[in-house]
Design an enzyme around this catalytic site. Structure first.
Site, PDB file in Angstrom:
ATOM      1  N   GLU A 136     -10.031   4.014   6.202  1.00  0.00           N
ATOM      2  CA  GLU A 136      -9.105   4.528   6.993  1.00  0.00           C
ATOM      3  C   GLU A 136      -9.882   5.273   8.218  1.00  0.00           C
ATOM      4  O   GLU A 136      -9.751   5.279   9.470  1.00  0.00           O
ATOM      5  CB  GLU A 136      -7.706   5.546   6.736  1.00  0.00           C
ATOM      6  CG  GLU A 136      -7.027   4.620   6.030  1.00  0.00           C
ATOM      7  CD  GLU A 136      -6.250   3.599   6.706  1.00  0.00           C
ATOM      8  OE1 GLU A 136      -6.343   3.305   7.910  1.00  0.00           O
ATOM      9  OE2 GLU A 136      -5.671   2.502   6.132  1.00  0.00           O
ATOM     10  N   GLU A 149      -5.616  -2.799  12.492  1.00  0.00           N
ATOM     11  CA  GLU A 149      -5.186  -3.624  11.472  1.00  0.00           C
ATOM     12  C   GLU A 149      -6.345  -4.594  11.247  1.00  0.00           C
ATOM     13  O   GLU A 149      -6.679  -5.200  10.295  1.00  0.00           O
ATOM     14  CB  GLU A 149      -3.790  -4.378  11.662  1.00  0.00           C
ATOM     15  CG  GLU A 149      -2.741  -2.915  11.665  1.00  0.00           C
ATOM     16  CD  GLU A 149      -2.877  -1.704  10.660  1.00  0.00           C
ATOM     17  OE1 GLU A 149      -3.386  -2.056   9.628  1.00  0.00           O
ATOM     18  OE2 GLU A 149      -2.572  -0.553  11.192  1.00  0.00           O
ATOM     19  N   GLY A 179       2.942   2.729  10.841  1.00  0.00           N
ATOM     20  CA  GLY A 179       2.652   1.951  11.850  1.00  0.00           C
ATOM     21  C   GLY A 179       2.739   0.425  11.989  1.00  0.00           C
ATOM     22  O   GLY A 179       3.422  -0.493  12.416  1.00  0.00           O
ATOM     23  N   HIS A 210      -9.313  -3.841   9.754  1.00  0.00           N
ATOM     24  CA  HIS A 210      -9.320  -3.652   8.407  1.00  0.00           C
ATOM     25  C   HIS A 210      -9.751  -4.671   7.469  1.00  0.00           C
ATOM     26  O   HIS A 210     -10.348  -4.836   6.454  1.00  0.00           O
ATOM     27  CB  HIS A 210      -8.055  -3.212   7.987  1.00  0.00           C
ATOM     28  CG  HIS A 210      -7.472  -1.953   8.025  1.00  0.00           C
ATOM     29  ND1 HIS A 210      -8.541  -0.899   7.365  1.00  0.00           N
ATOM     30  CD2 HIS A 210      -6.353  -1.212   8.293  1.00  0.00           C
ATOM     31  CE1 HIS A 210      -8.001   0.190   7.454  1.00  0.00           C
ATOM     32  NE2 HIS A 210      -6.714   0.110   7.804  1.00  0.00           N
ATOM     33  N   GLU A 227       0.769  -1.293  -0.033  1.00  0.00           N
ATOM     34  CA  GLU A 227      -0.191  -0.001   0.054  1.00  0.00           C
ATOM     35  C   GLU A 227       0.815   1.165   0.072  1.00  0.00           C
ATOM     36  O   GLU A 227       1.837   1.214   0.681  1.00  0.00           O
ATOM     37  CB  GLU A 227      -0.998   0.020   1.159  1.00  0.00           C
ATOM     38  CG  GLU A 227      -1.985   0.932   1.098  1.00  0.00           C
ATOM     39  CD  GLU A 227      -2.895   1.263   2.432  1.00  0.00           C
ATOM     40  OE1 GLU A 227      -2.696   0.455   3.432  1.00  0.00           O
ATOM     41  OE2 GLU A 227      -3.631   2.050   2.185  1.00  0.00           O
ATOM     42  N   MET A 271       0.514  -2.518   8.650  1.00  0.00           N
ATOM     43  CA  MET A 271      -0.243  -2.843   7.313  1.00  0.00           C
ATOM     44  C   MET A 271      -0.949  -4.039   7.584  1.00  0.00           C
ATOM     45  O   MET A 271      -0.763  -5.005   7.927  1.00  0.00           O
ATOM     46  CB  MET A 271       0.892  -2.907   6.381  1.00  0.00           C
ATOM     47  CG  MET A 271       0.152  -3.042   5.017  1.00  0.00           C
ATOM     48  SD  MET A 271      -0.934  -1.578   4.477  1.00  0.00           S
ATOM     49  CE  MET A 271      -1.925  -2.421   3.482  1.00  0.00           C
ATOM     50  N   GLU A 272      -2.371  -3.799   6.954  1.00  0.00           N
ATOM     51  CA  GLU A 272      -3.457  -4.889   7.293  1.00  0.00           C
ATOM     52  C   GLU A 272      -3.495  -5.826   5.956  1.00  0.00           C
ATOM     53  O   GLU A 272      -4.405  -6.440   5.697  1.00  0.00           O
ATOM     54  CB  GLU A 272      -4.682  -4.040   7.298  1.00  0.00           C
ATOM     55  CG  GLU A 272      -5.386  -3.470   5.897  1.00  0.00           C
ATOM     56  CD  GLU A 272      -4.796  -1.949   5.633  1.00  0.00           C
ATOM     57  OE1 GLU A 272      -3.980  -1.546   6.119  1.00  0.00           O
ATOM     58  OE2 GLU A 272      -5.343  -1.189   4.701  1.00  0.00           O
ATOM     59  N   ASN A 273      -2.263  -6.206   5.585  1.00  0.00           N
ATOM     60  CA  ASN A 273      -2.330  -7.389   4.390  1.00  0.00           C
ATOM     61  C   ASN A 273      -3.280  -8.433   4.906  1.00  0.00           C
ATOM     62  O   ASN A 273      -3.218  -8.876   5.942  1.00  0.00           O
ATOM     63  CB  ASN A 273      -0.899  -7.866   4.096  1.00  0.00           C
ATOM     64  CG  ASN A 273       0.133  -6.871   4.096  1.00  0.00           C
ATOM     65  OD1 ASN A 273       0.079  -5.800   3.213  1.00  0.00           O
ATOM     66  ND2 ASN A 273       1.004  -6.829   4.910  1.00  0.00           N
TER      67      ASN A 273
HETATM   68  N1  TRP Z   1      -3.228   0.912   5.682  1.00  0.00           N
HETATM   69  C1  TRP Z   1      -2.116   1.205   6.820  1.00  0.00           C
HETATM   70  C2  TRP Z   1      -2.800   1.569   7.881  1.00  0.00           C
HETATM   71  O1  TRP Z   1      -3.265   2.575   8.134  1.00  0.00           O
HETATM   72  C3  TRP Z   1      -1.320   2.523   6.456  1.00  0.00           C
HETATM   73  C4  TRP Z   1       0.075   2.062   5.861  1.00  0.00           C
HETATM   74  C5  TRP Z   1       1.020   1.304   6.163  1.00  0.00           C
HETATM   75  C6  TRP Z   1       0.736   2.754   4.791  1.00  0.00           C
HETATM   76  N2  TRP Z   1       2.108   1.358   5.656  1.00  0.00           N
HETATM   77  C7  TRP Z   1       1.957   2.162   4.758  1.00  0.00           C
HETATM   78  C8  TRP Z   1       0.304   3.609   3.779  1.00  0.00           C
HETATM   79  C9  TRP Z   1       2.935   2.563   3.814  1.00  0.00           C
HETATM   80  C10 TRP Z   1       1.412   4.335   3.011  1.00  0.00           C
HETATM   81  C11 TRP Z   1       2.457   3.699   2.693  1.00  0.00           C
HETATM   82  O2  TRP Z   1      -3.329   0.740   8.889  1.00  0.00           O
HETATM   83 ZN    ZN Z   2      -5.502   1.720   8.598  1.00  0.00          ZN
END
Ligand code: TRP
Ligand code: ZN
Length: 882
Positions: free
Chosen positions: A325, A303, A266, A306, A126, A268-270
């Protein structure tokens, strides 16, 4: 000299559905940090709803090895490959495309795509990182089913993870092994992830509301194996909470979390494989503070949430970012409120919104919750999209009511499951489930700027009525000179002479409503609301719980503020009255300081704080908040021209004066709260430590040896990082031999732990003693610091520039010069992190002429570089635009 080529602006109005869709993706990775081979097999089809035309795949920093269409290798003449695209013409309606690319994880300092962090290989896709892995339609409205096969040397990379379930694995004779993962849920490429490394795994399980058992796993570097418990507990709490609060059940048999040291944000919600910044997931009492524990719980929740708000229902395009978000922040805030103290959660959320988002909304990067345009989407992961977006969803909940909001979100999830949708779709679901008309409400998504709400009260003794006049306006923001009125929910209550709640009955109503709070709907520029049957003149408690993200103007003298601070039944407004009282008094004293008068803290304030301290045991967490003065930055935002030096001098003076007058109370309360017991993360203990350390921070302004002794004793006895770090912070702001000694022994004790070393950097970055910048420059040469590690950058450079205003804004401009140099250096390594550091210049036009000139010169120095990233280019050019 080459003039920099301005990056293109992307407009929401230009959105078009994808020309081609991807049914399935089959990815093969031959993992190696130096060079990884990526083979992708795409089953594609022309989108019947699309415009037709050529197939345009995104791709950046890829070495293309081969393109094969329906089994036929294409010659270079049969496609067009640029540094951002692969274009193929004249394709059949359905086809199989195979692409082989090569990438270099080791060289990837931008931390987008596949990169090497410590001993781990991991991805961040992302918003637009997948295009650094392979050529692909890298946009959130292309959803596909992914199957991923990872191959690597088994000794070095024993663990290999991707989304979904592991379906097969095997070994080769040469010491390599392979693992195959399949994710049954169609997803956009930004939710793809892979991880490889020699990782410790802590495992647990959760039984969902329908009785399915889900395996939970946290993967960390072996040295961190004792720091997983809290995140695992938080995850189980989040899974259960989402079932109860939103009816959302988890949808795979396994859920994994991985901690990495180098991460731009912080977490990432993969799908099924969340990747976390180590600082946002790892905790032990000895190494993490209460704030860390609290934040980890909320980010693990965020996360996880999400999985539904973002993954099962995703965004159509990146202009809709707040769809996932804003909603997910609102969900994690509610989760934190339910698990901890709702009042404190609300205060902290609003405090951060006002300090950060209001400043963004008043500055050159101001943008709506749903922006109309951007150059670089990474720059739009902002407090406006996240925090204001959450406030907008919260207002929808206020308008629909708790049950109505739940009906609305149920409809939203049911209707759009598996789709990529817009914020309009979200609002429509709430609207339809409740038979509301939210047309005007939509302006919260389209108009930038913080609305200003003015309140006036007129009491009519003879009629026994109170007329409340509400007025709204919204300042111009870049590209939006005029604004239309918002629909603003204004929660109000009435308070009598004895502090009691008064009945809430409007004209034409036959009886008052139940309860002590009701919501008025302001839809016009100005409206009157008349309350009846009020035998005494009431005081109006307005915008209770901060029912809308607006700036409130209400003429109230210090006596009324003090009364509300003591009597309002809404705890948020009690705190807020106190903050307003502080601000009024501080601003008045700043004016006196500027005119050279002697300063005297009004007795009313001292009396008020004395009363709060005497009642501290009732709500200790709230008391700690009520004793905290507004930050220097927030005070700066309240002045027509921010006077850094006056603010710093006056705020320090007031804090010290209060400590002098209330010393006995602070000491007694400290004594009472200072108990040595095993660390536990629970609301009561949190509150106790927070109030105790607030008392200590007042006492330390007295610069008495006995207070320094007290502080050193606390540090020596501490069995947890909260008490140790609170002490270190305070000692470091007192000139003397104990300062250096405390810093050295802290480092000796904790040098093996990067999260703790980052705290050690931050403590020094925030010192208000002279020489701080010099010390920061030498810390940048310390083995503990690397410009390539975003946490190091944020801990040292970011904290100094954002949260140490009296040093950053040094008269000689050295702070500005320093930041400009660091941004230029960082931009070569990591554009996202470089661009974020620019935020320290957001409010540069609000300072005096000298400082403006110096900040402008620093910004210009950055702008003059010819090879800026789009990230830095966009922000610096918007800051300098007039
Ligand atoms: N989707 C992530 C969150 O808010 C945000 C995020 C994590 C992100 N890593 C990133 C956005 C790198 C841009 C680039 O939970
Ligand atoms: Zn988020």
């Amino acid at each position: 000299m080459n003039a920099p080529l301005a990056p293109q602006t992307i407009y929401l109005a230009d959105y078009q559905v994808p020309a081609y869709l991807v049914k399935t993706v089959d990815l093969h990775f031959d993992l190696d940090p130096a060079q990884t081979l990526v083979s992708s097999k795409l089953e594609m089809m022309r989108n019947p709803a699309g415009q037709g035309g050529a197939l345009k795949l995104d791709g950046e920093q890829l070495q293309l090895h081969s393109v094969t269409l329906n089994g036929q290798r294409l010659s270079e003449a049969e496609y067009d490959c640029t540094d951002s695209r692969l274009v193929i013409d004249s394709l059949p309606d359905e086809f199989t495309l195979e692409i082989v690319t090569e990438i270099q994880p080791d060289q990837n300092t931008a931390l987008e795509g596949l990169y090497h962090s410590g001993q781990i290989l991991c991805t961040q896709c992302e918003a637009e990182g997948f295009r650094r892995i392979t050529y692909y339609p890298d946009r959130p409205d292309v959803l596909a089913v992914f199957t991923v096969t990872l191959t690597a040397d088994k000794a070095q990379w024993p663990i290999m993870l991707s989304n979904g379930n592991q379906v097969a694995s095997g070994e080769f004779e040469d010491g390599r092994h392979w693992v195959c993962w399949h994710d049954p849920h169609p997803k956009p490429a930004y939710l793809f992830a892979l991880v490889a490394g020699d990782l410790y795994c802590q495992q647990d399980s959760f039984t969902t509301m329908s009785g399915r058992q889900v395996t939970l796993q946290i993967f960390v570097d072996p040295e961190n194996k004792a720091k997983c418990d809290h995140a695992l507990l938080s995850l189980k709490q989040a899974m259960q909470w989402d079932e109860q609060a939103f009816g959302r059940e988890y949808d795979l048999d396994i859920f994994m979390i991985v901690a990495v040291n180098d991460f731009n944000m912080g977490a990432m919600e993969n799908k099924g494989l969340n990747i976390f910044n180590a600082a946002c997931v790892l905790a032990s009492p000895e190494t993490a503070t209460d704030d860390d524990f609290y934040t980890i719980q909320s980010i693990v929740g965020h996360e996880y949430f999400h999985n539904w708000s973002g993954n099962r229902v995703t965004c159509r395009d990146w202009f809709q970012l707040s769809l996932k978000e804003g909603f997910t922040v609102m969900r994690d805030q509610s989760f934190s409120a339910d698990l901890n103290s709702a009042a404190v959660q609300r205060i902290d959320d609003v405090d951060m919104l006002r300090r950060m988002q209001f400043a963004e909304d008043a500055g050159p990067m101001a943008h709506p919750v749903r922006p109309d345009s951007y150059m670089e989407i990474s720059n739009f992961y902002t407090v406006t999209i996240y925090e204001k977006g959450a406030e907008v969803v919260r207002m929808l909940k206020t308008l629909a009511g708790d049950a109505g909001f739940r009906r609305g979100t149920d409809l939203y999830f049911a209707r759009h499951d598996g789709q990529a949708v817009t914020t309009d779709d979200f609002v429509s679901a709430i609207e339809e489930a409740n038979d509301l008309d939210l047309a005007q409400f939509q302006r919260w998504y389209t108009q930038a700027g913080t609305p200003e709400l003015t309140v006036e009260c007129n009491y009519n003794q003879a009629e026994k009525t109170l007329t409340v006049t509400l007025q709204q306006s919204c300042p111009a923001t870049p590209g939006q000179p005029e604004k239309q009125p918002f629909l603003i929910p204004v929660a109000v209550g009435l308070i009598g002479e004895q502090g009691q709640s008064l009945p809430l009955q409007l004209t034409d109503e036959t009886q008052p409503i139940d309860g002590d709070t009701r919501v008025l709907l302001l839809t016009e520029n100005q409206q009157n609301f008349t309350f009846i049957n009020l035998p005494e003149r009431p005081k109006l408690s307005v915008l209770r719980g901060f029912s809308a993200p607006v700036k409130l103007t209400q003429q109230r003298d210090n006596a009324e503020l003090a009364f509300m601070m003591a009597n309002d039944s809404d705890s948020f407004n009690r705190w807020d009255a106190g903050q307003t009282l502080f601000i009024n008094i501080l601003l008045a004293l700043i004016a006196e300081y500027q005119s050279g008068s002697t300063l005297v803290v009004p007795e009313l304030l001292t009396d008020q704080l004395a009363a709060i301290l005497d009642n501290a045991s009732v709500e200790p967490a709230l008391t700690a908040r009520m004793l905290t003065l507004p930050s220097e930055n927030y005070l700066a935002a309240q002045m027509a021209v921010a006077d850094v030096d006056a603010i710093h001098a006056v705020r320090s003076f007031v804090k010290r004066s209060l400590a002098v007058t209330l010393k006995i109370r602070f000491e007694n309360l400290y004594q009472q709260l200072h108990q040595i017991k095993p660390y536990e993360f629970n609301a009561a203990d949190l509150a106790q430590r927070s109030l105790k350390n607030t008392c200590l921070s007042y006492l330390m302004t007295l610069t008495e040896p006995v207070q320094v002794e007290r502080c050193l004793a606390q540090m020596a006895q501490a069995n947890n990082m909260t008490d140790l770090l609170a002490g270190l912070r305070l000692i470091v702001d007192v000139d003397g031999p104990q300062r250096q000694q405390a810093l050295e022994s802290f480092y000796q004790q904790w040098q093996h732990d990067r999260q703790v070393v980052d705290k050690w950097l931050t403590v020094q970055a925030l010192s208000t003693l002279p020489g701080t910048l010099t010390n920061i420059k030498s810390l940048m040469q310390h083995p503990a610091f690397s410009l390539k590690n975003p946490n190091n950058v944020r801990a040292l450079i970011g904290q100094f520039c954002r949260n140490n205003p009296s040093q950053f804004h040094a008269r000689d401009g050295s702070g500005y010069q320093f930041l400009a140099e660091q941004i230029i250096a960082l931009d070569k390594l990591n554009p996202q992190v470089a661009a974020r550091q620019l935020g320290a210049f957001n409010s540069w036009r609000r300072y005096n002429a000298d400082r403006q000139k110096q900040m402008q010169a620093a910004l210009q120095m950055i702008a003059d570089k010819s090879d800026l990233s789009p990230d830095v280019y966009e922000i610096v050019s918007k800051y300098l635009a007039d």
